[in-house]
Design an enzyme around this catalytic site. Structure first.
Site, short mmCIF file in Angstrom:
data_model
loop_
_atom_site.label_atom_id
_atom_site.label_comp_id
_atom_site.label_asym_id
_atom_site.label_seq_id
_atom_site.Cartn_x
_atom_site.Cartn_y
_atom_site.Cartn_z
N ASP A 67 -1.11 -9.88 4.47
CA ASP A 67 -0.66 -9.02 4.03
C ASP A 67 -0.40 -8.73 2.11
O ASP A 67 0.77 -9.43 2.60
CB ASP A 67 -0.10 -8.27 4.86
N GLY A 112 -7.49 -3.13 -1.08
CA GLY A 112 -8.86 -2.65 -1.57
C GLY A 112 -8.25 -3.08 -3.49
O GLY A 112 -9.36 -2.78 -4.73
N ASP A 159 -3.21 2.08 3.84
CA ASP A 159 -3.60 2.23 5.39
C ASP A 159 -3.91 3.32 6.26
O ASP A 159 -3.79 4.44 5.70
CB ASP A 159 -2.35 2.45 5.75
#
Ligand code: GAL
Length: 671
Positions: A407, A449, A470
């Site tokens: 992440d 993205g 999210d």
């Protein structure tokens, strides 16, 4: 005299009582109970932004106010007692550059004030409106028509001036009144083999696959032509071992109980591509977030087996953020040395023995996933992989980790460039580190993205990539994350999946306290149907140890899951998007098509529409022609949720679809 005194006394008492109750007063918005304020993501916060930071608009800080997220509604019962509504509004500085919103103040459904489109960095705007003679005050923040990503919206210094000292109540817009209804018949006691029928493994790497089968236990498993190097445990159906030589191996699996025998072809592809069908599993974030610990992860694994979900192909148990040390923390559960003297990462005290946890999960035939960031810390501020990528990959292999969610988080502070090279670099670094270890680890890129990751995620070795921000358990969030995938289908293929984020069904809440998903049952059917059509990774985000029957039923329909797990790996494309109706179509390996008909109701929307409860009784007739779905002649239609044939049709098919609901069909051409 005494009598007069008494009268005077009562008059004074009455006067002071009236002047007390009639006294004008000002009520701060942040002092109200905000439970009824709806948010498209997260929950409304008093005196904080939606992410819990100091309220801040274009650099201007505010002590008081309410932080929310589009699409947000709040309906207050003013009952003709209002005078003015005052606030300073804007997009919170914590949003990335993408956020854009519009604020509205409504009185009895009429727009009294509107901000125009505001973006991050737009100077705050002052609201000062007359609210006398209105019964209901509506506060609305829309997504300004471009989706809700990063729409962090602040009502700062917001207050309501009242003519009287009366309490102010808010009202929930009742959207979630639909009763849960179960569509799918119970699985049969006869054995049936489910789950993916193709599986990829690297040559010489550990193979672990559990045959997913429903049916009365005990079931005895066996296989024909199992490649050399693999062994099958007949009692558990767990296949382990190693295959050294590349190639496609065709095997037949059998599951037998005292009622009968099932068999199915199973292909093992030994080569450079893994995750040949989208991962199916659980992830800790949407339920536990920072409240995750080893016992909750074990409980999820236990429940995966106990509820029977494992028999439908659900495999991964993934720990999200918050398992490593949090630098600077004073909490002994998460404080400590981030790494040992050799630089290897440590777990925090909530995960005292990661290897033992991994063994526990593997012994059940499940797989373990973990989470990190290419930056120095994770999004929640825990130790991450920056400059320790090789060591972390080694550590994961040592712990026998099967899945890594990587992440972006704090990496933005390391490289502030906003170009493709900068976006790709950290993901390539970890790819190279993972390639050095002797283990198959599904690599899930999470960077929301940026730089159109779907265009290059596969090329840099990602098995999946998050395409969105999210998700949250609201229809605006789910429909945006899901329906916005149109056009991404050309980038998905076996081993490489678009990921519109995890599932928001069951008990969710981002820990420690949980609530039932705010999606209506029909919205949940749409959510699962769309994710399956999109060949998305399916990661259940709820507390599995408290799974209700509706949610369990929703997650255990083998015909629906087979759409997601189809070995062709073709993501659905959208062939209609008009008047709140959408049609999605996905090619399946057997020559049939999965077709999703959705009644999205997303097209209307005047500001006052946002305050109307959705009418789940309104069904839309959706029609398609055979040629629309690229077939000709007659075709058989099967309703996948009900597992029921609807008949044989030619030319066209039409069916009524409930509000925010779906019909998920399998269309098989008849030769
Ligand atoms: C976000 C990510 C979430 C969750 C969270 C953990 O960036 O999108 O899915 O992993 O971080 O902090």
């Amino acid at each position: 005299m005494v009598k007069n005194m008494k009268i005077l006394f009562f008059v004074i008492l009455l006067y002071s009582f009236c002047s007390f109750t009639l006294k004008a007063q000002t009520i701060r918005l942040d002092k109200l109970d905000l439970t009824n304020m709806e948010c498209g993501w997260g929950t409304a916060q008093a005196n904080k932004s939606v992410e819990g930071n100091t309220l801040s608009i274009a650099g201007q800080k505010f002590e008081h106010g309410v932080g929310t997220h589009a699409i947000s509604t709040f309906l207050l019962n003013i009952n003709d007692n209002g005078k003015r509504f005052l606030a300073t509004v804007g997009v919170d500085d914590e949003a990335t550059n993408k956020g854009s919103v519009e604020f509205f103040v409504l009185g009895d459904r009429k727009v009294l004030w509107q901000s125009g489109i505001m973006k991050k960095g737009t100077a705050s705007k002052i609201v000062d409106v007359d609210i006398s003679n209105i019964k209901k005050l509506g506060l609305l923040v829309t997504d300004a028509g471009d989706g809700i990503d990063y729409d962090h919206a602040d009502w700062c210094d917001a207050k309501i001036e009242m003519t009287k000292d009366v309490s102010l109540s808010s009202q929930l817009i009742k959207r979630t009144t639909q009763k849960a209804y179960i569509s799918t018949p119970k699985t049969s006691d006869h054995p049936q083999i489910n789950g993916a029928n193709i599986f990829g493994v690297s040559p010489g790497h550990l193979f672990l696959y559990t045959i997913a089968a429903t049916g009365k236990r005990p079931i005895i498993f066996s296989a024909k032509s199992l490649p050399e190097g693999l062994t099958l445990d007949p009692k558990t159906g767990i296949i382990t071992g190693k295959i050294d030589k590349e190639g496609l191996y065709k095997t037949i699996l059998f599951a037998k109980n005292n009622l009968g025998k099932a068999e199915r072809e199973f292909r093992i592809s030994v080569g450079s591509t893994i995750s040949l069908t989208p991962p199916l599993g659980w992830n800790s974030w949407n339920c536990w977030a920072g409240a995750v610990d080893a016992s909750k992860v074990e409980a999820a694994a236990d429940a995966m087996v106990k509820t029977g979900l494992i028999n439908h192909g659900w495999t991964f148990i993934n720990i999200d953020d918050c398992w490593s040390i949090k630098p600077g923390s004073k909490d002994s559960l998460i404080a400590g040395d981030a790494r040992d003297k050799n630089g290897m990462i440590n777990t925090n005290n909530k995960f005292p023995d990661m290897k033992a946890l991994s063994n526990y999960i593997h012994n059940k035939g499940l797989k373990l996933g973990i989470y990190s960031s290419p930056g120095p810390t994770t999004c929640a501020g825990y130790t991450a992989s920056y400059q320790h990528e090789d060591q972390d990959a080694l550590r994961y292999a040592e712990w026998e980790i099967d899945y890594l969610k990587y992440d972006w988080c704090s990496y933005g502070s390391i490289d502030t460039n906003q170009n493709l090279e900068a976006y790709q670099k950290p993901y390539k670094v970890m790819r190279a580190s993972l390639d050095k270890v002797n283990r198959d680890i599904v690599y899930s890129l999470c960077q929301y993205g940026m730089g159109n990751v779907w265009e290059w995620g596969a090329e840099i070795g990602g098995n999946s990539w998050r395409t969105t921000g999210d998700i949250s358990d609201s229809w605006s969030s789910v429909s945006q994350n899901g329906f916005n995938q149109a056009g991404h289908e050309k980038y998905a293929s076996p081993g490489h999946w678009n990921d519109p984020d995890m599932l928001v069904v069951g008990l969710v809440g981002w820990g420690p306290s949980l609530h039932p998903s705010k999606l209506t049952p029909d919205e949940q059917y749409s959510h699962i149907s769309l994710w399956c059509l999109l060949s998305s990774p399916l990661l259940i985000g709820c507390d599995l140890s408290r799974l209700d029957n509706f949610t369990l039923n929703l997650l255990s329909n083998d015909e629906v899951l087979a759409v997601d797990q189809d070995p062709l790996g073709k993501q659905a494309s959208r062939i209609l998007d008009a008047d709140g109706k959408q049609i999605w179509i996905k090619d399946l390996e057997d020559g049939s098509k999965a077709v999703g008909l959705f009644n999205t109701d997303n097209n209307k929307k005047t500001p006052s529409d946002y305050f109307s409860p959705g009418n789940s009784n309104i069904k839309e007739l959706i029609i398609f022609k055979a040629s629309d779905i690229r077939i000709s002649g007659k075709f058989r239609v099967r309703d996948l949720w009900r597992q029921k044939n609807l008949g044989i049709y030619s030319n066209e098919f039409s069916i009524k679809v409930p509000y925010h609901g779906v019909k998920l069909l399998k269309i098989t051409p008849i030769k």
